[in-house]
Motif scaffolding. Sequence first.
Motif, PDB file in Angstrom:
ATOM      1  N   CYS A  49      33.816  36.427  38.415  1.00  0.00           N
ATOM      2  CA  CYS A  49      34.693  37.152  39.346  1.00  0.00           C
ATOM      3  C   CYS A  49      34.685  38.648  39.023  1.00  0.00           C
ATOM      4  N   ASP A  50      34.744  38.999  37.735  1.00  0.00           N
ATOM      5  CA  ASP A  50      34.679  40.409  37.329  1.00  0.00           C
ATOM      6  C   ASP A  50      33.344  41.027  37.747  1.00  0.00           C
ATOM      7  N   ARG A  51      32.248  40.328  37.475  1.00  0.00           N
ATOM      8  CA  ARG A  51      30.908  40.834  37.796  1.00  0.00           C
ATOM      9  C   ARG A  51      30.745  41.071  39.290  1.00  0.00           C
ATOM     10  N   LEU A  52      31.344  40.192  40.107  1.00  0.00           N
ATOM     11  CA  LEU A  52      31.219  40.291  41.559  1.00  0.00           C
ATOM     12  C   LEU A  52      32.277  41.190  42.194  1.00  0.00           C
ATOM     13  N   GLY A  53      33.204  41.704  41.382  1.00  0.00           N
ATOM     14  CA  GLY A  53      34.232  42.601  41.893  1.00  0.00           C
ATOM     15  C   GLY A  53      35.326  41.905  42.686  1.00  0.00           C
ATOM     16  N   ILE A  54      35.568  40.633  42.408  1.00  0.00           N
ATOM     17  CA  ILE A  54      36.599  39.873  43.120  1.00  0.00           C
ATOM     18  C   ILE A  54      37.954  40.170  42.500  1.00  0.00           C
ATOM     19  N   THR A  55      38.921  40.527  43.342  1.00  0.00           N
ATOM     20  CA  THR A  55      40.295  40.696  42.898  1.00  0.00           C
ATOM     21  C   THR A  55      40.938  39.317  42.877  1.00  0.00           C
ATOM     22  N   VAL A  56      41.488  38.928  41.744  1.00  0.00           N
ATOM     23  CA  VAL A  56      42.122  37.608  41.630  1.00  0.00           C
ATOM     24  C   VAL A  56      43.630  37.809  41.502  1.00  0.00           C
ATOM     25  N   LEU A  57      44.376  37.179  42.395  1.00  0.00           N
ATOM     26  CA  LEU A  57      45.832  37.208  42.340  1.00  0.00           C
ATOM     27  C   LEU A  57      46.305  35.842  41.863  1.00  0.00           C
ATOM     28  N   GLU A  58      46.692  35.758  40.584  1.00  0.00           N
ATOM     29  CA  GLU A  58      47.139  34.493  40.008  1.00  0.00           C
ATOM     30  C   GLU A  58      48.639  34.311  40.225  1.00  0.00           C
ATOM     31  N   HIS A  59      49.073  33.073  40.146  1.00  0.00           N
ATOM     32  CA  HIS A  59      50.494  32.719  40.282  1.00  0.00           C
ATOM     33  C   HIS A  59      51.061  33.293  41.585  1.00  0.00           C
ATOM     34  N   THR A  60      50.293  33.141  42.652  1.00  0.00           N
ATOM     35  CA  THR A  60      50.671  33.654  43.967  1.00  0.00           C
ATOM     36  C   THR A  60      50.580  32.509  44.967  1.00  0.00           C
ATOM     37  N   SER A  61      51.655  32.277  45.696  1.00  0.00           N
ATOM     38  CA  SER A  61      51.669  31.201  46.688  1.00  0.00           C
ATOM     39  C   SER A  61      51.622  31.781  48.092  1.00  0.00           C
ATOM     40  N   ALA A  62      50.540  31.510  48.801  1.00  0.00           N
ATOM     41  CA  ALA A  62      50.419  31.927  50.198  1.00  0.00           C
ATOM     42  C   ALA A  62      51.122  30.888  51.054  1.00  0.00           C
ATOM     43  N   GLU A  63      51.930  31.370  51.994  1.00  0.00           N
ATOM     44  CA  GLU A  63      52.684  30.449  52.845  1.00  0.00           C
ATOM     45  C   GLU A  63      52.236  30.456  54.294  1.00  0.00           C
ATOM     46  N   ALA A  64      51.690  31.580  54.736  1.00  0.00           N
ATOM     47  CA  ALA A  64      51.277  31.673  56.141  1.00  0.00           C
ATOM     48  C   ALA A  64      50.169  32.710  56.283  1.00  0.00           C
ATOM     49  N   VAL A  65      49.380  32.512  57.320  1.00  0.00           N
ATOM     50  CA  VAL A  65      48.313  33.454  57.641  1.00  0.00           C
ATOM     51  C   VAL A  65      48.566  33.972  59.045  1.00  0.00           C
ATOM     52  N   GLU A  66      48.567  35.290  59.171  1.00  0.00           N
ATOM     53  CA  GLU A  66      48.674  35.928  60.476  1.00  0.00           C
ATOM     54  C   GLU A  66      47.358  36.639  60.761  1.00  0.00           C
TER      55      GLU A  66
END
Length: 199
Positions: A49-66
């Motif tokens: 993930c670091d090598r590919l430049g992915i931002t990781v948001l841990e301990h995060t609960s997504a509830e809806a997508v708009e």
Amino acid sequence: MVVGDGLTGIEAATEIAEARPGLSVTLIARGRLGARLSAGAGGHLRQACDRLGITVLEHTSAEAVEATRVLCADGTALASDATVWTAGFGVSPIAAAGHCRCPAPRPATPQRQAIEAIVGRLTGRKIAATKLIHNCNLISLGRRDGILQTIDDEGRAKPKHRGGRKPARIKGHPQDGAVGHLAPHLRHAQPQAPPGRRP
């Protein structure tokens, strides 16, 4: 934005980031990234993930997508031009009404398993639980990287894993793996009619 850090979410985020390096890719993990992997495999995943430049948001609960954002349980709204939802989903109303408990995975489709569980529950028939039929998970981290994570009979990670190009080659080219060994036999297989029916 990729919501969900299961195998599908991990593969989606890493493959998108590798294929489109100019994009900003974020992976939302409900808990700790790689929590279902061994320590070594989890470390390999973080490095990828670091090598590919992915931002990781841990301990995060997504509830809806708009249309242009993802709404989190803590009230945070995350901007997103495109969202890939790979997180879990709710139980079917039919299964919930039947108070079903799904058996362990069997060599059948999930739909077939659900049907067997519902029919068994409604008719009182016992549903046989079986062990997993595989002993590892192959996780693609792009075309040139991957993780082969060994698992136990319950699907939990064992300490042994392998990371790098070889798992990526196996995942990307099934002819090099188990499917490849079966291919010559499958070419000559003749379709069989179900019992009691004639072709």
